[in-house]
Each structure stands twice: as C-alpha cells, then as structure tokens.
Design a protein around this motif. Structure first.
Motif, PDB file in Angstrom:
ATOM      1  N   GLU A   1       0.916  -1.209  -0.107  1.00 14.79           N
ATOM      2  CA  GLU A   1      -0.068   0.041   0.195  1.00 14.79           C
ATOM      3  C   GLU A   1       0.854   1.302   0.010  1.00 14.79           C
ATOM      4  O   GLU A   1       2.036   1.331   0.561  1.00 14.79           O
ATOM      5  N   THR A   2       0.464   2.279  -0.660  1.00 18.02           N
ATOM      6  CA  THR A   2       1.084   3.761  -0.552  1.00 18.02           C
ATOM      7  C   THR A   2      -0.026   4.470   0.117  1.00 18.02           C
ATOM      8  O   THR A   2      -1.287   4.311  -0.225  1.00 18.02           O
ATOM      9  N   ILE A   3       0.167   5.355   0.888  1.00 19.52           N
ATOM     10  CA  ILE A   3      -0.799   6.068   1.925  1.00 19.52           C
ATOM     11  C   ILE A   3      -0.359   7.736   1.501  1.00 19.52           C
ATOM     12  O   ILE A   3       0.854   7.941   2.266  1.00 19.52           O
ATOM     13  N   ASN A   4      -1.131   8.423   0.771  1.00 20.49           N
ATOM     14  CA  ASN A   4      -0.766   9.735   0.659  1.00 20.49           C
ATOM     15  C   ASN A   4       0.509  10.147   0.320  1.00 20.49           C
ATOM     16  O   ASN A   4       0.952  11.101   1.086  1.00 20.49           O
ATOM     17  N   VAL A   5       1.045   9.583  -0.548  1.00 16.76           N
ATOM     18  CA  VAL A   5       2.664   9.874  -1.042  1.00 16.76           C
ATOM     19  C   VAL A   5       2.641  11.078  -1.714  1.00 16.76           C
ATOM     20  O   VAL A   5       2.064  11.401  -2.735  1.00 16.76           O
ATOM     21  N   VAL A   6       3.688  11.991  -0.960  1.00 17.05           N
ATOM     22  CA  VAL A   6       3.772  13.268  -1.694  1.00 17.05           C
ATOM     23  C   VAL A   6       5.421  13.335  -2.058  1.00 17.05           C
ATOM     24  O   VAL A   6       6.026  13.106  -1.367  1.00 17.05           O
ATOM     25  N   LYS A   7       5.737  13.804  -3.467  1.00 21.28           N
ATOM     26  CA  LYS A   7       7.152  13.907  -3.711  1.00 21.28           C
ATOM     27  C   LYS A   7       7.026  15.354  -4.609  1.00 21.28           C
ATOM     28  O   LYS A   7       6.570  15.354  -5.635  1.00 21.28           O
ATOM     29  N   GLN A   8       8.020  16.145  -4.143  1.00 21.79           N
ATOM     30  CA  GLN A   8       8.006  17.581  -4.850  1.00 21.79           C
ATOM     31  C   GLN A   8       9.554  17.315  -5.440  1.00 21.79           C
ATOM     32  O   GLN A   8      10.465  17.209  -4.446  1.00 21.79           O
ATOM     33  N   TYR A   9       9.926  17.661  -6.443  1.00 23.55           N
ATOM     34  CA  TYR A   9      11.057  17.841  -6.942  1.00 23.55           C
ATOM     35  C   TYR A   9      11.295  19.408  -7.167  1.00 23.55           C
ATOM     36  O   TYR A   9      10.082  20.024  -6.997  1.00 23.55           O
ATOM     37  N   ALA A  10      12.635  19.803  -7.626  1.00 20.73           N
ATOM     38  CA  ALA A  10      12.654  21.496  -7.247  1.00 20.73           C
ATOM     39  C   ALA A  10      11.405  21.979  -7.357  1.00 20.73           C
ATOM     40  O   ALA A  10      10.881  22.706  -6.724  1.00 20.73           O
ATOM     41  N   ASN A  11      11.001  22.338  -8.933  1.00 16.73           N
ATOM     42  CA  ASN A  11       9.958  22.918  -9.218  1.00 16.73           C
ATOM     43  C   ASN A  11       8.547  22.293  -9.676  1.00 16.73           C
ATOM     44  O   ASN A  11       7.945  22.828 -10.494  1.00 16.73           O
ATOM     45  N   HIS A  12       8.574  21.056  -9.299  1.00 22.65           N
ATOM     46  CA  HIS A  12       7.511  20.103  -9.817  1.00 22.65           C
ATOM     47  C   HIS A  12       7.175  19.360  -8.706  1.00 22.65           C
ATOM     48  O   HIS A  12       7.884  18.520  -8.199  1.00 22.65           O
ATOM     49  N   LEU A  13       5.668  19.345  -8.543  1.00 19.47           N
ATOM     50  CA  LEU A  13       5.089  18.423  -7.665  1.00 19.47           C
ATOM     51  C   LEU A  13       4.810  16.866  -8.418  1.00 19.47           C
ATOM     52  O   LEU A  13       3.803  16.906  -9.040  1.00 19.47           O
TER      53      LEU A  13
ATOM     54  N   ALA B   1      13.292   8.606  -1.349  1.00 16.69           N
ATOM     55  CA  ALA B   1      12.032   8.823  -0.369  1.00 16.69           C
ATOM     56  C   ALA B   1      11.103   9.774  -0.692  1.00 16.69           C
ATOM     57  O   ALA B   1      11.350  10.883  -1.271  1.00 16.69           O
ATOM     58  N   PRO B   2       9.910   9.597  -0.198  1.00 17.81           N
ATOM     59  CA  PRO B   2       8.819  10.567  -0.077  1.00 17.81           C
ATOM     60  C   PRO B   2       8.841  11.725   0.385  1.00 17.81           C
ATOM     61  O   PRO B   2       9.546  11.559   1.698  1.00 17.81           O
ATOM     62  N   ASP B   3       8.463  12.693   0.437  1.00 19.43           N
ATOM     63  CA  ASP B   3       8.401  13.746   1.225  1.00 19.43           C
ATOM     64  C   ASP B   3       7.362  13.617   2.565  1.00 19.43           C
ATOM     65  O   ASP B   3       7.771  13.994   3.508  1.00 19.43           O
ATOM     66  N   SER B   4       6.262  12.999   2.254  1.00 16.77           N
ATOM     67  CA  SER B   4       5.508  12.714   3.184  1.00 16.77           C
ATOM     68  C   SER B   4       4.612  11.417   2.591  1.00 16.77           C
ATOM     69  O   SER B   4       4.718  11.322   1.410  1.00 16.77           O
ATOM     70  N   GLY B   5       3.906  10.842   3.580  1.00 19.77           N
ATOM     71  CA  GLY B   5       3.159   9.847   3.172  1.00 19.77           C
ATOM     72  C   GLY B   5       4.067   8.360   3.421  1.00 19.77           C
ATOM     73  O   GLY B   5       5.147   8.402   3.960  1.00 19.77           O
ATOM     74  N   GLU B   6       3.272   7.021   3.245  1.00 18.90           N
ATOM     75  CA  GLU B   6       3.938   5.925   3.756  1.00 18.90           C
ATOM     76  C   GLU B   6       3.926   5.095   2.613  1.00 18.90           C
ATOM     77  O   GLU B   6       2.933   4.826   2.028  1.00 18.90           O
ATOM     78  N   VAL B   7       4.865   4.060   2.741  1.00 11.57           N
ATOM     79  CA  VAL B   7       4.716   2.683   1.745  1.00 11.57           C
ATOM     80  C   VAL B   7       4.512   1.589   2.858  1.00 11.57           C
ATOM     81  O   VAL B   7       5.504   1.417   3.835  1.00 11.57           O
ATOM     82  N   LEU B   8       3.440   0.914   3.028  1.00 12.25           N
ATOM     83  CA  LEU B   8       3.423  -0.148   3.902  1.00 12.25           C
ATOM     84  C   LEU B   8       3.394  -1.497   3.056  1.00 12.25           C
ATOM     85  O   LEU B   8       2.866  -1.607   1.990  1.00 12.25           O
ATOM     86  N   ILE B   9       4.349  -2.236   3.661  1.00 13.71           N
ATOM     87  CA  ILE B   9       4.506  -3.775   3.214  1.00 13.71           C
ATOM     88  C   ILE B   9       3.770  -4.934   4.133  1.00 13.71           C
ATOM     89  O   ILE B   9       4.184  -4.754   5.021  1.00 13.71           O
ATOM     90  N   ASP B  10       3.001  -5.393   3.720  1.00 15.51           N
ATOM     91  CA  ASP B  10       2.226  -6.448   4.771  1.00 15.51           C
ATOM     92  C   ASP B  10       1.698  -5.816   5.635  1.00 15.51           C
ATOM     93  O   ASP B  10       1.897  -6.276   6.914  1.00 15.51           O
ATOM     94  N   GLY B  11       1.450  -4.440   5.506  1.00 19.12           N
ATOM     95  CA  GLY B  11       0.610  -3.805   6.781  1.00 19.12           C
ATOM     96  C   GLY B  11       1.479  -3.087   7.738  1.00 19.12           C
ATOM     97  O   GLY B  11       1.185  -2.408   8.587  1.00 19.12           O
ATOM     98  N   ARG B  12       2.858  -3.011   7.354  1.00 15.75           N
ATOM     99  CA  ARG B  12       3.838  -2.325   8.171  1.00 15.75           C
ATOM    100  C   ARG B  12       4.819  -1.543   7.447  1.00 15.75           C
ATOM    101  O   ARG B  12       4.860  -1.768   6.129  1.00 15.75           O
ATOM    102  N   PRO B  13       5.381  -0.239   7.983  1.00 11.49           N
ATOM    103  CA  PRO B  13       6.237   0.604   7.230  1.00 11.49           C
ATOM    104  C   PRO B  13       7.258  -0.393   6.699  1.00 11.49           C
ATOM    105  O   PRO B  13       7.899  -1.157   7.145  1.00 11.49           O
ATOM    106  N   SER B  14       7.473   0.246   5.143  1.00 11.40           N
ATOM    107  CA  SER B  14       8.443  -0.743   4.713  1.00 11.40           C
ATOM    108  C   SER B  14      10.006  -0.562   5.165  1.00 11.40           C
ATOM    109  O   SER B  14      10.109   0.672   5.788  1.00 11.40           O
TER     110      SER B  14
END
Ligand code: ADP
Ligand code: ADP
Length: 221
Positions: free
Chosen positions: A4-16, A53-66
C-alpha cells in the motif's frame, strides 16, 4: 507481499511529482499503473522500491512501514535498462544475481533453469552485444526475478518487445502471479492491461484519478 502507499507526496525542485497518491495492491495480483508520460508513475515506483524517499506519506508492506531489508524481496526492472555489451551473457546474469543477494552457486543453478525456459541457454558464453534486443530483454527479465522476490515491479516491460517475446513475458508474469507473487507494472499498452492486470490505477498530473478492478472499470466505463 501486500503493498500500500498512503498519501505519498513527492516534490522535485519546481515540480510536484506526486500529490497524495494512495494505491492498494493485494498479494498475488497484478497491478497496472497507467497514465501519460510525466504523470508520476516512475516516481511512485522508485518510492515503493526505496530508491527515492517520499516527502510525506508512507509505503506499507504487509501492513507495516517498509524497511530497508524489503529491498531484497523486490525485483525491479527500470525503464532505462542496459547490459554491459562486452560481458558474456552468463557472467553478466550471474553478476546481477549476486548483486541481488544470491551466491554464485545458487545464481548458476537458477540461471540454468531460466535460460532453458527462455531458450537462450546456447548463448551463455556469448557476448551481450551478440544478442538480439529481444534476447537482451529476456536476460533483463531473468535478472529481475532470479532471486525469487515476492514483489516484482516492471516499468514499461513491453516497450521495444516484439509481439512474440512480449507474449512470452506476459505468460511468465501470469505464471509468477499463480505462484503468489505480487506484480506492479507501468504500461501504455491497453491490451496488456486487459489480459494481465487485476487492478489498475490511472495517474494523471501527479494524482490517482481512477482506481479499481479492471472488471469493474470495464463495466462502468
Ligand atoms: P512517468 O513515469 O509517469 O512518466 P515520472 O515519475 O518519471 O513520470 O516523472 C514525473 C514528473 O517528475 C515529470 O514531470 C518529470 O520530468 C519529473 N521528474 C522526474 N524525476 C525528476 C527528478 N529527479 N528531478 C526533477 N524532476 C523530475
Ligand atoms: P567461471 O566459473 O569461469 O566464471 P562461467 O561463469 O563462464 O565460468 O560459467 C561456467 C558455469 O556456468 C558452469 O558452472 C556451468 O555449469 C554454468 N553454465 C554453463 N552453461 C550454462 C547454461 N547454458 N546455462 C546456465 N549455466 C550454465
């Protein structure tokens, strides 16, 4: 593996690149990431594989943080893939398998099986540059799955493949799924979505705009 990914946010320099992306990939299924170039598919894949790495949000593997160790249980075929042209095919495949944590002896044993399955065993001692593009792609596919990971991630696996080899790779994916592997692929190829994917997410401009089972989406659209 259940991913699962939950609310993953990633911003590059000038691009979300990802603006709160949540996807849900059940174990033993094939999940298609669809969307135009630049939508954010590769960025999401690189976050799931922990390359980025994401700026925020999470990746879950089998229900726990990767965790860092999860990387060894992932087979990842990036879109930009290459082999060292001057290396021998067998040596090269063994080298890649060792990078993925196999001993040399295990790598050889596994390669024997895969090279025969893909009918390229005769090419073991030839140089990579002597192989056709399709054969090189088979070697890359083998190198992605050789360490028997539970999660397989392919970025545009069919681009550049001729139809016969694409069909072969597709059948291998279905066989791996039947073994219980979880597969994520990004693709532009709608035919492969229909024949391969259980669920899809359509990503556009950094957001998931549609997600669900191929069956339901086909019925509703
Ligand atoms: P897709 O795989 O759907 O084509 P990507 O995830 O590769 O999309 O890229 C999403 C957007 O983020 C694109 O606009 C791309 O130019 C930008 N991007 C990707 N990687 C980087 C990076 N390392 N630095 C800056 N921008 C990036
Ligand atoms: P070296 O041991 O000098 O590194 P190579 O890496 O070239 O030699 O390969 C020799 C090993 O590769 C042998 O152990 C042999 O069993 C194995 N091998 C030879 N041909 C094949 C093949 N077609 N498929 C898989 N393994 C093979």
């Amino acid at each position: 593996m259940y991913v699962e990914t939950i609310n993953v946010v990633k911003q590059y320099a000038n691009h979300l690149a990802l603006n709160g992306v949540s996807i849900n990939v059940p174990r033993g299924t094939v999940f298609g990431l669809l969307g135009p170039n630049g939508a954010g598919k590769t960025t999401l894949i690189r976050i799931i594989t922990r390359i980025t790495a994401p700026d925020s949000g999470e990746v879950l593997i089998d229900g726990r943080p990767s965790r860092r160790e999860d990387v060894y249980n992932i087979g990842y075929l990036p879109e930009e893939r290459g082999l060292y042209r001057k290396m021998k095919v067998g040596e090269h495949a063994i080298y890649l398998a060792q990078l993925r944590g196999l001993s040399k002896a295990d790598a050889r044993r596994e390669l024997m099986v895969w090279f025969q399955r893909f009918d390229i065993a005769n090419w073991y001692n030839r140089k990579v540059e002597e192989l056709s593009k399709g054969m090189q792609q088979k070697v890359q596919f083998i190198s992605t799955v050789i360490h028997n990971p539970d999660l397989l991630i392919f970025d545009e696996p069919f681009s550049g493949f001729d139809p016969v080899n694409a069909e072969m790779i597709k059948n291998e994916m279905l066989r791996l799924k039947a073994e219980g592997k979880t597969i994520i692929l990004s693709t532009h190829n709608m035919e492969s979505v229909e024949t391969l994917c259980d669920n899809i997410a359509l990503i556009n401009r950094s957001e998931v705009v549609l997600q669900g089972s191929v069956f339901d989406i086909r019925r509703e659209h």
